[in-house]
Design a protein around this motif. Structure first.
Motif, PDB file in Angstrom:
ATOM      1  N   GLN A  17       0.832  -1.196   0.000  1.00 38.99           N
ATOM      2  CA  GLN A  17       0.000   0.000   0.000  1.00 38.99           C
ATOM      3  C   GLN A  17       0.872   1.254   0.000  1.00 38.99           C
ATOM      4  OE1 GLN A  17      -3.590  -0.080  -0.002  1.00 38.99           O
ATOM      5  NE2 GLN A  17      -2.968  -2.133  -0.644  1.00 38.99           N
ATOM      6  N   ASN A  18       0.274   2.365  -0.423  1.00 41.55           N
ATOM      7  CA  ASN A  18       0.944   3.660  -0.372  1.00 41.55           C
ATOM      8  C   ASN A  18       0.534   4.397   0.897  1.00 41.55           C
ATOM      9  OD1 ASN A  18       1.794   2.959  -2.930  1.00 41.55           O
ATOM     10  ND2 ASN A  18       0.384   4.341  -3.976  1.00 41.55           N
ATOM     11  N   VAL A  19       1.466   5.148   1.471  1.00 38.74           N
ATOM     12  CA  VAL A  19       1.153   5.958   2.646  1.00 38.74           C
ATOM     13  C   VAL A  19       1.728   7.361   2.451  1.00 38.74           C
ATOM     14  CG1 VAL A  19       1.040   4.035   4.277  1.00 38.74           C
ATOM     15  CG2 VAL A  19       3.226   5.194   3.854  1.00 38.74           C
ATOM     16  N   THR A  20       1.083   8.322   3.066  1.00 37.30           N
ATOM     17  CA  THR A  20       1.540   9.711   3.010  1.00 37.30           C
ATOM     18  C   THR A  20       1.508  10.313   4.403  1.00 37.30           C
ATOM     19  OG1 THR A  20       0.715  10.003   0.758  1.00 37.30           O
ATOM     20  CG2 THR A  20       1.161  11.998   2.020  1.00 37.30           C
ATOM     21  N   GLN A  84       7.953  -4.269   4.418  1.00 38.35           N
ATOM     22  CA  GLN A  84       8.079  -4.417   5.863  1.00 38.35           C
ATOM     23  C   GLN A  84       9.299  -3.669   6.400  1.00 38.35           C
ATOM     24  OE1 GLN A  84       7.782  -8.710   6.444  1.00 38.35           O
ATOM     25  NE2 GLN A  84       5.645  -8.479   7.038  1.00 38.35           N
ATOM     26  N   GLY A  85      10.318  -3.569   5.600  1.00 36.15           N
ATOM     27  CA  GLY A  85      11.521  -2.850   5.999  1.00 36.15           C
ATOM     28  C   GLY A  85      11.324  -1.351   6.132  1.00 36.15           C
ATOM     29  N   ASP A  86      10.175  -0.854   5.675  1.00 39.88           N
ATOM     30  CA  ASP A  86       9.888   0.576   5.815  1.00 39.88           C
ATOM     31  C   ASP A  86       9.357   0.905   7.206  1.00 39.88           C
ATOM     32  OD1 ASP A  86       8.497   0.651   2.462  1.00 39.88           O
ATOM     33  OD2 ASP A  86      10.566   0.959   3.132  1.00 39.88           O
ATOM     34  N   SER A  87       9.043  -0.105   7.986  1.00 39.82           N
ATOM     35  CA  SER A  87       8.535   0.115   9.342  1.00 39.82           C
ATOM     36  C   SER A  87       9.568   0.867  10.162  1.00 39.82           C
ATOM     37  CB  SER A  87       8.210  -1.224  10.016  1.00 39.82           C
ATOM     38  OG  SER A  87       7.151  -1.874   9.341  1.00 39.82           O
ATOM     39  N   ALA A  88       9.182   2.023  10.659  1.00 37.91           N
ATOM     40  CA  ALA A  88      10.104   2.894  11.384  1.00 37.91           C
ATOM     41  C   ALA A  88       9.335   4.101  11.901  1.00 37.91           C
ATOM     42  CB  ALA A  88      11.232   3.376  10.463  1.00 37.91           C
ATOM     43  N   MET A  89      10.029   4.940  12.671  1.00 38.98           N
ATOM     44  CA  MET A  89       9.506   6.247  13.051  1.00 38.98           C
ATOM     45  C   MET A  89      10.012   7.243  12.018  1.00 38.98           C
ATOM     46  SD  MET A  89       7.817   8.150  15.225  1.00 38.98           S
ATOM     47  CE  MET A  89       7.788   7.465  16.898  1.00 38.98           C
ATOM     48  N   SER A 108       7.113  15.025  16.840  1.00 44.54           N
ATOM     49  CA  SER A 108       7.008  13.773  17.600  1.00 44.54           C
ATOM     50  C   SER A 108       7.021  12.538  16.717  1.00 44.54           C
ATOM     51  CB  SER A 108       5.735  13.783  18.445  1.00 44.54           C
ATOM     52  OG  SER A 108       5.791  14.825  19.397  1.00 44.54           O
ATOM     53  N   GLY A 109       6.935  12.745  15.405  1.00 43.35           N
ATOM     54  CA  GLY A 109       7.100  11.632  14.488  1.00 43.35           C
ATOM     55  C   GLY A 109       5.817  10.902  14.123  1.00 43.35           C
ATOM     56  N   THR A 110       5.904  10.142  13.034  1.00 40.29           N
ATOM     57  CA  THR A 110       4.849   9.219  12.616  1.00 40.29           C
ATOM     58  C   THR A 110       5.421   7.814  12.677  1.00 40.29           C
ATOM     59  OG1 THR A 110       3.747  10.782  11.133  1.00 40.29           O
ATOM     60  CG2 THR A 110       3.385   8.432  10.724  1.00 40.29           C
ATOM     61  N   GLN A 111       4.818   6.973  13.495  1.00 40.47           N
ATOM     62  CA  GLN A 111       5.263   5.584  13.615  1.00 40.47           C
ATOM     63  C   GLN A 111       4.559   4.748  12.566  1.00 40.47           C
ATOM     64  OE1 GLN A 111       7.636   4.135  15.947  1.00 40.47           O
ATOM     65  NE2 GLN A 111       7.430   2.556  14.368  1.00 40.47           N
ATOM     66  N   LEU A 112       5.319   4.215  11.620  1.00 44.63           N
ATOM     67  CA  LEU A 112       4.758   3.395  10.550  1.00 44.63           C
ATOM     68  C   LEU A 112       5.002   1.922  10.828  1.00 44.63           C
ATOM     69  CD1 LEU A 112       3.526   3.017   7.698  1.00 44.63           C
ATOM     70  CD2 LEU A 112       5.863   3.185   6.803  1.00 44.63           C
TER      71      LEU A 112
END
Lengths: 115, 110
Positions: A17-20, A84-89, A108-112
């Motif tokens: 999926q795409n996220v913004t 899955q490797g994109d999972s990060a803050m 404060s970041g976006t936790q993906l």
């Protein structure tokens, strides 16, 4: 609130999926940075804007990542075909832009989380 | 390129003094910065050394020696709230990015 704000705070998505993400910097700051941070690591530079111009991108940044700052104010970071490797803050920071080695103000970041 | 090395973990007792070292290999940079990050929080700026020597800001001091490729952050009169991760960072002369080390996790115990 005069700090850097990021939206959303958390994002869970399925692989592919795409996220913004959105970042609103401190209003008088003309410099804007995107960083990524994983557990136990320091922030990793992704890209930098001065006003609306994107002046630097990390060589490690995949073509699936794109960032914009259309009017020199807020910025968006899009990740296409998430992995899955994109999972990060994902952290956004801004600074005044008066010289070298600026003091950065972080949001404060976006936790993906990519499932 | 650049490489910043910090100890991964440091433990100290409340009220004590602790020094967090940062050694680097870089071809040229403007100065050395330090940031603090509590668990779940955003990094916040602590200190910056453009020139060699000691910079003092309250309980925190930072030092830079370009000839030794070395810097440190000194925290005095440690408090429990100082438990956090501490990052050294440099901006290379060749770019705009602030490049961070992997960080040092400081645990302050009673």
């Amino acid at each position: 609130d005069t700090g850097v704000s990021q939206d959303p705070r958390h994002k869970i998505t399925k692989r592919g999926q795409n996220v913004t993400f959105r970042c609103d910097p401190i209003s008088e700051h003309n410099r804007l940075y995107w960083y990524r941070q994983t557990l136990g690591q320091g922030p990793e530079f992704l890209t930098y804007f001065q006003n609306e111009a994107q002046l630097e991108k990390s060589r490690l940044l995949s073509d699936r990542f794109s960032a914009e700052r259309p009017k020199g104010s807020f910025s968006t970071l899009e990740i296409q075909r998430t992995e899955q490797g994109d999972s990060a803050m994902y952290l956004c920071a801004s600074s005044l832009g008066t010289g070298s080695n600026e003091k950065l103000f972080f949001g404060s970041g976006t936790q993906l989380s990519v499932l | 390129g650049q490489s910043l090395e910090q100890p991964s973990e440091v433990t100290a007792v409340e009220g004590a003094i602790v020094q967090i070292n940062c050694t680097y290999q870089t071809s040229g940079f403007y100065g050395l910065s330090w940031y603090q990050q509590h668990d779940g929080g955003a990094p916040t700026f602590l200190s910056y050394n453009a020139l060699d020597g000691l910079e003092e800001t309250g309980r925190f001091s930072s030092f830079l020696s370009r000839s030794d490729s070395y810097g440190y952050l000194l925290l005095q009169e440690l408090q429990m709230k100082d438990s956090a991760s501490y990052f050294c960072a440099v901006q290379l002369n060749s770019g705009y990015a602030l490049n961070f080390g992997k960080g040092t996790s400081l645990l302050v115990t009673p």
